[in-house]
Motif scaffolding. Structure first.
Motif: not given
Length: 340
Positions: A177-178, A180-181, A184, A186, A188-191, A307, A315
């Motif tokens: 996830v880090a 990916s962020n 992509l 903001p 499309r950011h994830r936690k 993506e 991803n």
């Protein structure tokens, strides 16, 4: 599943593909990956065993649950069968299954360290280069990825290195996830969420089943319950439980759930020596939310996506169990996304 441990476990289950829903990517890749895994291990003498697995029911509700597993297995071509009480007692006399036993004959275990060593060597033999202990600090698309990517890493001593690549495949496990962020926008950011699971060692030689034993999948149990697995030498261990953690490096075994876990174990292994069970090691499952592992309400499938708007970027998120079983099929899936 990304797995870093204090005392590293070598054996990992080769899953049959019983729990993830007809149309899910987990089912598709687990079924394909299982066959590829057995073929690879046999061809290259990677230690593995086709142990089989029992799913045991203690009452009518649990029997209904394993009947649903059996019906699903038939629908996707996974071999399962119910055992008679006589056969179950003859094969595993120490295992309690008051209402029934469903056997999965294609479940097994693999020495994951030997598997990783083979794959690393095979990669390098095909001119691949591994850069271990190098933290990815920046990934910058060149012309939106259409011109490739600049990837900057830092070594443990702080030295930065930047390389360019035509494609980026984000298979970073707990840190995916880090990554990916970084790429992509903001919106499309994830936690990231982390499901910590403690495993428990068993120091007694009795009872000693020769088959993997899982409780019936029922509501209220995290994941697939506290099950019994084996190593290549036949030694028993139990787990995992489920505990949410905020850290992807929280590998300290937790004994808080030990008593409850032993209570669960005794439902199917009543003669187990409670005093011989102790916290052993920890695995952490990457999640995109606090969701269940089995199909149904809140099910989280594998996320394997090329993506949109970022040419050459694939991803891979939430690659928990059955991620290792599926791994070779995941590689095929990624190759298809990139190259057709």
């Amino acid at each position: 599943m990304a797995l870093l441990v204090q005392r590293q476990a070598r054996e990992t289950v080769i899953h049959a593909g019983l729990y993830y829903g007809t149309d899910s990517l987990k089912t598709k890749l687990c079924l394909r990956g299982k066959e590829m895994m057995y073929d690879l291990c046999q061809k290259h003498s990677i230690p593995h065993r086709n142990t089989g697995k029992w799913i045991v029911a203690q009452d009518s509700a649990q029997f209904d649950a394993i009947t649903k597993v059996h019906d699903f297995a038939k629908s996707v071509g996974v071999p399962t069968r119910f055992l008679s009480t006589k056969e179950a007692k003859e094969r595993e006399p120490d295992v309690r299954a008051e209402a029934g036993v469903l056997e999965s004959s294609s479940t097994g275990i693999v020495d994951s360290h030997s598997l990783m060593q083979f794959l690393e060597g095979d990669f390098e033999n095909h001119d691949g280069v591994c850069a271990f202990h190098s933290r990815v600090s920046h990934i910058t698309p060149i012309a939106g990825g259409r011109g490739g990517w600049e990837i900057t890493t830092q070594s443990p001593d702080g030295e930065a290195t930047t390389i360019t690549a035509d494609t980026v495949i984000n298979s970073a496990g707990l840190h995916a996830v880090a990554i990916s962020n970084m790429i992509l926008p903001p919106a499309r950011h994830r936690k990231a969420f982390y499901a910590k699971g403690s495993y428990f060692s068993y120091s007694s030689s009795s009872p000693k089943p020769r088959t993997l034993i899982y409780p019936a999948p029922v509501p209220g149990h995290g994941g697939l319950g506290t099950h019994l697995t084996l190593d290549m030498g036949g030694r028993v261990r139990f787990g995992p439980d489920v505990e949410w953690t905020d850290s992807p490096t929280d590998y300290t075994p937790n004994s808080a759930n030990l008593s409850a876990a032993i209570d669960d174990i005794q439902t199917y292994l009543p003669a187990v020596d409670r005093d011989a069970i102790a916290p052993d090691y920890v695995g952490i499952r990457p999640k995109l939310g606090r969701l269940a592992a089995t199909a149904g309400k809140g099910f989280q499938d594998f996320y394997v996506v090329k993506e949109d708007g970022f040419e050459g970027f694939v991803n891979l998120l939430a690659m928990e169990s059955p991620g290792l079983t599926s791994s070779l099929a995941v590689a095929e899936e990624v190759e298809g996304l990139l190259y057709g």
